[in-house]
Design a protein around this motif. Structure first.
Motif, mmCIF file in Angstrom:
data_model
loop_
_atom_site.group_PDB
_atom_site.id
_atom_site.type_symbol
_atom_site.label_atom_id
_atom_site.label_comp_id
_atom_site.label_asym_id
_atom_site.label_seq_id
_atom_site.Cartn_x
_atom_site.Cartn_y
_atom_site.Cartn_z
ATOM 1 N N MET A 27 -30.602 -11.248 -23.644
ATOM 2 C CA MET A 27 -29.548 -10.990 -23.133
ATOM 3 C C MET A 27 -28.522 -10.570 -24.370
ATOM 4 N N ASP A 28 -27.735 -9.532 -24.275
ATOM 5 C CA ASP A 28 -26.804 -9.243 -25.538
ATOM 6 C C ASP A 28 -25.510 -10.201 -25.318
ATOM 7 N N VAL A 29 -25.145 -10.153 -24.219
ATOM 8 C CA VAL A 29 -23.612 -10.746 -23.863
ATOM 9 C C VAL A 29 -23.792 -11.687 -22.508
ATOM 10 N N VAL A 30 -23.536 -12.786 -22.606
ATOM 11 C CA VAL A 30 -23.102 -13.716 -21.519
ATOM 12 C C VAL A 30 -21.475 -13.964 -21.183
ATOM 13 N N THR A 31 -20.942 -13.750 -20.082
ATOM 14 C CA THR A 31 -19.561 -13.877 -19.903
ATOM 15 C C THR A 31 -19.530 -14.576 -18.768
ATOM 16 N N ILE A 32 -18.383 -15.643 -18.368
ATOM 17 C CA ILE A 32 -17.880 -16.509 -17.479
ATOM 18 C C ILE A 32 -16.711 -16.366 -16.931
ATOM 19 N N GLY A 33 -16.228 -16.129 -15.690
ATOM 20 C CA GLY A 33 -14.974 -16.169 -15.099
ATOM 21 C C GLY A 33 -15.166 -15.532 -13.944
ATOM 22 N N GLU A 34 -13.727 -15.428 -13.087
ATOM 23 C CA GLU A 34 -13.720 -14.978 -11.875
ATOM 24 C C GLU A 34 -13.448 -13.559 -11.752
ATOM 25 N N THR A 35 -13.991 -12.880 -10.801
ATOM 26 C CA THR A 35 -13.789 -11.499 -10.247
ATOM 27 C C THR A 35 -13.090 -11.409 -8.971
ATOM 28 N N MET A 36 -12.113 -10.540 -8.598
ATOM 29 C CA MET A 36 -11.636 -10.636 -7.410
ATOM 30 C C MET A 36 -11.660 -9.294 -6.574
ATOM 31 N N VAL A 37 -11.383 -9.202 -5.542
ATOM 32 C CA VAL A 37 -11.096 -7.981 -4.682
ATOM 33 C C VAL A 37 -9.752 -7.636 -5.300
ATOM 34 N N LEU A 38 -9.688 -6.130 -5.258
ATOM 35 C CA LEU A 38 -8.662 -5.505 -5.871
ATOM 36 C C LEU A 38 -8.201 -4.637 -4.698
ATOM 37 N N PHE A 39 -6.894 -4.714 -4.094
ATOM 38 C CA PHE A 39 -6.362 -3.636 -3.385
ATOM 39 C C PHE A 39 -5.047 -3.054 -4.156
ATOM 40 N N THR A 40 -4.985 -1.604 -3.949
ATOM 41 C CA THR A 40 -4.051 -1.003 -4.705
ATOM 42 C C THR A 40 -3.458 0.039 -3.509
ATOM 43 N N PRO A 41 -2.098 0.018 -3.084
ATOM 44 C CA PRO A 41 -1.345 1.049 -2.209
ATOM 45 C C PRO A 41 -1.912 2.353 -2.561
ATOM 46 N N GLN A 42 -1.937 2.944 -1.502
ATOM 47 C CA GLN A 42 -2.252 4.483 -1.534
ATOM 48 C C GLN A 42 -1.195 5.323 -1.090
ATOM 49 N N SER A 43 -0.671 4.916 0.133
ATOM 50 C CA SER A 43 0.337 5.875 0.654
ATOM 51 C C SER A 43 1.956 5.640 0.069
ATOM 52 N N SER A 44 1.981 4.525 -0.598
ATOM 53 C CA SER A 44 3.196 4.443 -1.399
ATOM 54 C C SER A 44 2.782 3.458 -2.574
ATOM 55 N N PRO A 45 3.417 3.880 -3.830
ATOM 56 C CA PRO A 45 3.136 2.921 -4.839
ATOM 57 C C PRO A 45 3.764 1.366 -4.527
ATOM 58 N N LEU A 46 4.687 1.297 -3.690
ATOM 59 C CA LEU A 46 5.233 -0.106 -3.447
ATOM 60 C C LEU A 46 4.597 -0.633 -1.902
ATOM 61 N N MET A 47 4.256 -2.055 -2.268
ATOM 62 C CA MET A 47 3.302 -2.577 -1.100
ATOM 63 C C MET A 47 4.255 -2.639 0.009
ATOM 64 N N ARG A 48 5.625 -2.771 -0.096
ATOM 65 C CA ARG A 48 6.380 -3.017 1.172
ATOM 66 C C ARG A 48 6.340 -1.892 2.122
ATOM 67 N N TYR A 49 6.035 -0.620 1.397
ATOM 68 C CA TYR A 49 5.923 0.484 2.258
ATOM 69 C C TYR A 49 4.578 1.135 2.372
ATOM 70 N N ALA A 50 3.618 0.548 1.771
ATOM 71 C CA ALA A 50 2.290 1.198 1.891
ATOM 72 C C ALA A 50 1.507 0.804 3.304
ATOM 73 N N GLU A 51 1.062 1.777 3.817
ATOM 74 C CA GLU A 51 0.302 1.757 5.036
ATOM 75 C C GLU A 51 -1.503 1.580 4.732
ATOM 76 N N THR A 52 -1.947 2.322 3.708
ATOM 77 C CA THR A 52 -2.914 2.163 3.273
ATOM 78 C C THR A 52 -3.253 1.769 1.982
ATOM 79 N N PHE A 53 -4.428 1.169 1.630
ATOM 80 C CA PHE A 53 -4.806 0.617 0.435
ATOM 81 C C PHE A 53 -6.089 0.877 -0.031
ATOM 82 N N SER A 54 -6.646 1.202 -1.169
ATOM 83 C CA SER A 54 -7.923 1.296 -1.699
ATOM 84 C C SER A 54 -8.372 -0.077 -1.989
ATOM 85 N N ARG A 55 -9.802 -0.332 -1.979
ATOM 86 C CA ARG A 55 -10.339 -1.495 -2.395
ATOM 87 C C ARG A 55 -11.277 -1.248 -3.463
ATOM 88 N N GLY A 56 -11.251 -2.470 -4.510
ATOM 89 C CA GLY A 56 -11.970 -2.307 -5.515
ATOM 90 C C GLY A 56 -12.335 -3.576 -6.223
#
Length: 317
Positions: free
Chosen positions: A1-30
Protein backbone atom coordinates in the motif's frame (compact mmCIF):
# COMPACT_ATOMS: atom_id res chain seq x y z
CA UNK A 1 0.00 0.00 0.00
CA UNK A 2 1.33 3.45 -0.88
CA UNK A 3 -0.73 5.57 1.53
CA UNK A 4 -3.03 4.70 4.42
CA UNK A 5 -5.30 7.37 5.85
CA UNK A 6 -7.69 7.49 8.83
CA UNK A 7 -10.80 9.60 9.35
CA UNK A 8 -14.47 10.29 8.86
CA UNK A 9 -16.28 10.62 5.56
CA UNK A 10 -19.85 11.88 5.57
CA UNK A 11 -22.84 12.07 3.31
CA UNK A 12 -22.94 15.45 1.60
CA UNK A 13 -26.12 17.26 0.60
CA UNK A 14 -25.93 20.33 -1.64
CA UNK A 15 -28.99 22.51 -2.44
CA UNK A 16 -29.96 22.41 -6.10
CA UNK A 17 -33.11 24.49 -6.53
CA UNK A 18 -31.62 27.41 -4.58
CA UNK A 19 -28.13 28.10 -3.21
CA UNK A 20 -29.74 28.80 0.18
CA UNK A 21 -30.90 25.80 2.20
CA UNK A 22 -33.89 27.70 3.56
CA UNK A 23 -35.36 27.93 0.06
CA UNK A 24 -34.05 24.70 -1.45
CA UNK A 25 -36.58 22.02 -2.31
CA UNK A 26 -34.13 19.60 -3.91
CA UNK A 27 -30.64 18.49 -2.90
CA UNK A 28 -27.93 16.45 -4.60
CA UNK A 29 -26.33 13.70 -2.54
CA UNK A 30 -22.64 12.99 -2.53
CA UNK A 31 -19.87 12.12 -0.12
CA UNK A 32 -17.01 14.08 1.39
CA UNK A 33 -14.24 13.73 3.92
CA UNK A 34 -10.67 15.02 3.99
CA UNK A 35 -9.09 11.60 4.21
CA UNK A 36 -11.07 9.95 1.42
CA UNK A 37 -10.59 13.05 -0.74
CA UNK A 38 -6.85 12.43 -0.43
CA UNK A 39 -7.23 8.69 -1.02
CA UNK A 40 -9.37 9.20 -4.14
CA UNK A 41 -6.94 11.82 -5.41
CA UNK A 42 -4.12 9.31 -5.07
CA UNK A 43 -5.94 6.46 -6.80
CA UNK A 44 -6.81 8.73 -9.73
CA UNK A 45 -3.10 9.52 -10.04
CA UNK A 46 -2.25 5.83 -10.20
CA UNK A 47 -1.37 4.98 -6.59
CA UNK A 48 -2.68 2.51 -4.00
CA UNK A 49 -4.55 4.06 -1.08
CA UNK A 50 -6.34 2.54 1.89
CA UNK A 51 -8.85 4.10 4.27
CA UNK A 52 -9.47 3.27 7.94
CA UNK A 53 -12.81 4.38 9.40
CA UNK A 54 -16.26 3.42 10.62
CA UNK A 55 -19.67 3.94 9.02
CA UNK A 56 -23.17 3.30 10.27
CA UNK A 57 -25.11 0.18 9.34
CA UNK A 58 -27.48 2.30 7.28
CA UNK A 59 -28.21 3.05 3.64
CA UNK A 60 -25.86 6.04 3.63
CA UNK A 61 -22.99 3.95 4.97
CA UNK A 62 -23.62 1.21 2.42
CA UNK A 63 -23.78 3.70 -0.44
CA UNK A 64 -20.58 5.38 0.75
CA UNK A 65 -18.61 2.15 0.92
CA UNK A 66 -19.79 1.15 -2.53
CA UNK A 67 -18.82 4.49 -3.99
CA UNK A 68 -15.38 4.74 -2.40
CA UNK A 69 -14.59 1.15 -3.33
CA UNK A 70 -15.56 2.06 -6.88
CA UNK A 71 -12.94 4.83 -6.85
CA UNK A 72 -10.26 2.21 -6.25
CA UNK A 73 -9.67 2.91 -2.56
CA UNK A 74 -9.13 -0.13 -0.33
CA UNK A 75 -11.92 -0.18 2.29
CA UNK A 76 -11.01 -3.48 3.96
CA UNK A 77 -10.25 -1.61 7.21
CA UNK A 78 -13.59 0.22 7.40
CA UNK A 79 -15.86 -1.22 10.07
CA UNK A 80 -19.66 -1.08 10.08
CA UNK A 81 -21.18 0.00 13.39
CA UNK A 82 -24.80 -0.92 14.15
CA UNK A 83 -25.06 1.40 17.14
CA UNK A 84 -24.32 4.77 15.49
CA UNK A 85 -25.25 6.52 12.23
CA UNK A 86 -23.16 7.67 9.31
CA UNK A 87 -22.45 11.39 9.65
CA UNK A 88 -23.75 13.98 7.20
CA UNK A 89 -23.26 17.61 6.24
CA UNK A 90 -24.80 20.29 4.06
CA UNK A 91 -22.90 22.69 1.82
CA UNK A 92 -24.27 25.99 0.52
CA UNK A 93 -22.25 27.32 -2.40
CA UNK A 94 -23.33 30.97 -2.44
CA UNK A 95 -20.37 31.94 -4.63
CA UNK A 96 -16.86 30.69 -5.33
CA UNK A 97 -15.50 32.53 -2.30
CA UNK A 98 -18.51 32.14 -0.03
CA UNK A 99 -19.26 28.56 0.94
CA UNK A 100 -21.13 27.64 4.13
CA UNK A 101 -20.92 24.16 5.61
CA UNK A 102 -23.09 22.72 8.37
CA UNK A 103 -22.21 19.38 9.96
CA UNK A 104 -24.40 16.74 11.62
CA UNK A 105 -21.75 14.38 12.90
CA UNK A 106 -22.05 14.26 16.71
CA UNK A 107 -22.22 10.64 17.87
CA UNK A 108 -21.47 9.33 14.38
CA UNK A 109 -20.00 5.89 13.80
CA UNK A 110 -16.61 7.34 12.86
CA UNK A 111 -16.44 9.29 16.11
CA UNK A 112 -16.37 5.92 17.90
CA UNK A 113 -13.06 4.85 16.37
CA UNK A 114 -10.66 3.47 18.95
CA UNK A 115 -7.10 2.10 18.94
CA UNK A 116 -8.31 -1.52 18.93
CA UNK A 117 -9.81 -0.88 15.49
CA UNK A 118 -6.31 -0.57 14.01
CA UNK A 119 -4.59 -3.42 12.21
CA UNK A 120 -0.89 -2.85 12.90
CA UNK A 121 0.28 -4.84 9.86
CA UNK A 122 -1.95 -2.77 7.56
CA UNK A 123 -0.28 0.48 8.65
CA UNK A 124 3.19 -1.07 8.84
CA UNK A 125 3.00 -2.14 5.18
CA UNK A 126 2.31 1.38 3.92
CA UNK A 127 4.86 3.90 2.66
CA UNK A 128 3.01 6.87 4.17
CA UNK A 129 0.42 7.36 6.89
CA UNK A 130 -1.74 10.42 6.22
CA UNK A 131 -3.64 11.97 9.14
CA UNK A 132 -5.49 15.25 9.66
CA UNK A 133 -6.42 17.39 12.63
CA UNK A 134 -10.10 16.64 12.10
CA UNK A 135 -10.09 13.07 13.39
CA UNK A 136 -8.60 13.72 16.86
CA UNK A 137 -11.16 16.49 17.33
CA UNK A 138 -14.11 14.10 17.00
CA UNK A 139 -13.68 12.34 20.35
CA UNK A 140 -11.14 11.27 22.93
CA UNK A 141 -11.10 7.76 21.47
CA UNK A 142 -10.41 9.20 18.01
CA UNK A 143 -7.51 11.19 19.43
CA UNK A 144 -6.06 8.06 21.01
CA UNK A 145 -6.55 6.17 17.75
CA UNK A 146 -4.56 8.74 15.78
CA UNK A 147 -1.75 8.79 18.33
CA UNK A 148 -1.60 4.99 18.26
CA UNK A 149 -1.60 4.92 14.44
CA UNK A 150 1.31 7.37 14.39
CA UNK A 151 3.17 5.23 16.92
CA UNK A 152 2.69 2.14 14.76
CA UNK A 153 3.91 4.03 11.71
CA UNK A 154 7.03 5.31 13.43
CA UNK A 155 7.84 1.89 14.87
CA UNK A 156 7.80 0.49 11.33
CA UNK A 157 9.55 3.23 9.39
CA UNK A 158 6.38 4.56 7.77
CA UNK A 159 6.52 8.31 7.07
CA UNK A 160 3.79 10.33 8.81
CA UNK A 161 2.14 13.15 6.85
CA UNK A 162 -0.02 15.59 8.80
CA UNK A 163 -2.50 18.16 7.52
CA UNK A 164 -3.72 20.23 10.52
CA UNK A 165 -7.05 20.90 8.76
CA UNK A 166 -8.22 23.07 11.65
CA UNK A 167 -11.94 22.83 12.51
CA UNK A 168 -12.59 25.37 15.25
CA UNK A 169 -16.20 24.29 15.86
CA UNK A 170 -15.16 20.78 16.90
CA UNK A 171 -13.16 21.67 20.00
CA UNK A 172 -11.83 24.46 22.20
CA UNK A 173 -8.95 26.57 20.90
CA UNK A 174 -6.67 25.50 23.75
CA UNK A 175 -7.30 21.82 23.17
CA UNK A 176 -6.96 22.22 19.40
CA UNK A 177 -3.65 24.06 19.69
CA UNK A 178 -2.21 21.53 22.13
CA UNK A 179 -3.17 18.46 20.10
CA UNK A 180 -2.26 19.89 16.70
CA UNK A 181 1.19 20.89 17.96
CA UNK A 182 1.62 17.44 19.51
CA UNK A 183 0.82 15.65 16.27
CA UNK A 184 2.91 18.13 14.27
CA UNK A 185 5.89 17.28 16.48
CA UNK A 186 5.46 13.59 15.62
CA UNK A 187 4.97 14.07 11.87
CA UNK A 188 7.73 13.76 9.31
CA UNK A 189 5.89 16.02 6.88
CA UNK A 190 3.38 18.74 7.74
CA UNK A 191 1.09 20.58 5.31
CA UNK A 192 -0.35 23.62 7.12
CA UNK A 193 -2.14 26.62 5.68
CA UNK A 194 -1.17 30.18 6.57
CA UNK A 195 -4.17 30.59 8.86
CA UNK A 196 -3.36 27.36 10.69
CA UNK A 197 0.21 28.52 11.17
CA UNK A 198 -1.03 31.75 12.69
CA UNK A 199 -3.43 29.83 14.95
CA UNK A 200 -0.64 27.60 16.24
CA UNK A 201 2.19 30.10 16.60
CA UNK A 202 0.65 33.58 16.49
CA UNK A 203 2.82 34.79 13.62
CA UNK A 204 2.04 35.42 9.95
CA UNK A 205 5.47 35.62 8.33
CA UNK A 206 5.94 32.47 6.19
CA UNK A 207 9.67 32.11 6.91
CA UNK A 208 9.10 32.38 10.64
CA UNK A 209 6.30 29.82 10.45
CA UNK A 210 8.54 27.45 8.51
CA UNK A 211 11.20 27.72 11.18
CA UNK A 212 8.68 27.20 13.97
CA UNK A 213 7.33 24.01 12.41
CA UNK A 214 10.83 22.66 11.77
CA UNK A 215 11.85 23.42 15.33
CA UNK A 216 8.69 21.68 16.52
CA UNK A 217 9.87 18.40 15.03
CA UNK A 218 8.84 18.07 11.37
CA UNK A 219 11.57 17.47 8.79
CA UNK A 220 9.57 18.81 5.82
CA UNK A 221 7.13 21.73 6.04
CA UNK A 222 4.95 22.79 3.12
CA UNK A 223 3.10 26.01 3.92
CA UNK A 224 0.07 26.48 1.64
CA UNK A 225 -0.39 30.06 0.42
CA UNK A 226 -3.63 29.67 -1.55
CA UNK A 227 -3.54 30.99 -5.12
CA UNK A 228 0.02 32.20 -4.57
CA UNK A 229 1.29 28.63 -4.33
CA UNK A 230 3.24 27.10 -1.46
CA UNK A 231 6.44 27.65 0.47
CA UNK A 232 8.44 24.56 1.44
CA UNK A 233 11.07 24.26 4.15
CA UNK A 234 13.65 21.66 5.10
CA UNK A 235 16.76 22.03 7.23
CA UNK A 236 18.81 22.70 4.09
CA UNK A 237 16.37 24.24 1.63
CA UNK A 238 13.43 26.64 1.41
CA UNK A 239 11.63 27.98 -1.61
CA UNK A 240 8.32 29.39 -2.83
CA UNK A 241 6.69 27.39 -5.61
CA UNK A 242 4.17 29.60 -7.47
CA UNK A 243 0.58 28.51 -7.93
CA UNK A 244 -1.65 28.07 -10.96
CA UNK A 245 -4.37 30.51 -11.91
CA UNK A 246 -7.86 29.24 -12.68
CA UNK A 247 -10.50 31.01 -14.74
CA UNK A 248 -13.09 30.81 -11.98
CA UNK A 249 -13.19 29.29 -8.50
CA UNK A 250 -16.45 27.33 -8.36
CA UNK A 251 -16.00 25.40 -5.11
CA UNK A 252 -12.86 25.77 -2.97
CA UNK A 253 -13.78 22.98 -0.52
CA UNK A 254 -11.35 20.09 -0.85
CA UNK A 255 -8.50 22.10 -2.38
CA UNK A 256 -6.21 21.40 0.57
CA UNK A 257 -6.93 17.67 0.34
CA UNK A 258 -6.21 17.78 -3.38
CA UNK A 259 -2.93 19.52 -2.61
CA UNK A 260 -2.00 16.72 -0.20
CA UNK A 261 -2.83 14.06 -2.80
CA UNK A 262 -0.74 15.81 -5.43
CA UNK A 263 2.20 16.24 -3.07
CA UNK A 264 2.16 12.62 -1.93
CA UNK A 265 1.84 11.48 -5.55
CA UNK A 266 4.93 13.49 -6.41
CA UNK A 267 6.93 11.93 -3.57
CA UNK A 268 5.75 8.45 -4.52
CA UNK A 269 6.89 9.11 -8.10
CA UNK A 270 10.34 10.08 -6.87
CA UNK A 271 10.06 13.78 -7.59
CA UNK A 272 12.07 16.38 -5.69
CA UNK A 273 10.20 18.28 -2.98
CA UNK A 274 10.01 21.31 -5.27
CA UNK A 275 8.50 19.29 -8.13
CA UNK A 276 6.12 17.52 -5.74
CA UNK A 277 4.90 20.89 -4.45
CA UNK A 278 4.43 22.06 -8.04
CA UNK A 279 2.29 18.99 -8.72
CA UNK A 280 0.34 19.65 -5.53
CA UNK A 281 -0.33 23.22 -6.65
CA UNK A 282 -1.68 21.93 -9.95
CA UNK A 283 -4.02 19.36 -8.39
CA UNK A 284 -5.21 21.88 -5.79
CA UNK A 285 -6.03 24.44 -8.47
CA UNK A 286 -7.90 21.98 -10.67
CA UNK A 287 -10.26 20.78 -7.94
CA UNK A 288 -11.56 24.31 -7.30
CA UNK A 289 -13.04 24.55 -10.78
CA UNK A 290 -15.58 21.74 -10.31
CA UNK A 291 -18.42 21.55 -7.72
CA UNK A 292 -17.87 18.92 -5.04
CA UNK A 293 -15.14 17.95 -2.62
CA UNK A 294 -13.35 15.47 -4.89
CA UNK A 295 -15.14 15.52 -8.25
CA UNK A 296 -12.49 17.74 -9.84
CA UNK A 297 -9.56 15.53 -8.80
CA UNK A 298 -7.65 14.79 -12.03
CA UNK A 299 -5.88 11.77 -13.44
CA UNK A 300 -2.32 12.13 -14.70
CA UNK A 301 -3.34 12.96 -18.27
CA UNK A 302 -5.71 15.73 -17.20
CA UNK A 303 -3.19 17.14 -14.75
CA UNK A 304 -0.36 17.15 -17.28
CA UNK A 305 -2.53 18.98 -19.81
CA UNK A 306 -3.58 21.60 -17.25
CA UNK A 307 -0.05 22.23 -16.00
CA UNK A 308 1.38 22.34 -19.52
CA UNK A 309 -1.16 24.92 -20.68
CA UNK A 310 -0.70 27.00 -17.53
CA UNK A 311 3.08 26.98 -17.92
CA UNK A 312 2.77 27.94 -21.58
CA UNK A 313 0.45 30.84 -20.80
CA UNK A 314 2.75 31.93 -17.94
CA UNK A 315 -0.25 33.28 -16.06
CA UNK A 316 1.00 33.43 -12.48
CA UNK A 317 4.21 31.49 -12.89
Amino acid sequence: MDVVTIGETMVLFTPQSSPLMRYAETFSRGFGGAETNVAIGLTRLGHQAGWISKVGNDEFGKAMLSFIRGEGVDISQVKVDSTAPTGMYFKEIRSGNQVRVQYFRKGSAASLLQPSDLDEKYIANAKYLHVTGITPALSESCYRTIIRAISIAKENGVKVVFDPNLRRKLWSEDRARKVLLEIASLADIILPGKDEGFFLFGVEDPETLGERFLNNGSSVVVLKLGAEGAYYFTQSERKIVPGYQVDKVVDPVGAGDAFAAGFLSGLLNGLSIEKAVDKANGVGAMVTMIPGDFEGLPDDEELDAFMRVSNTEDVIR
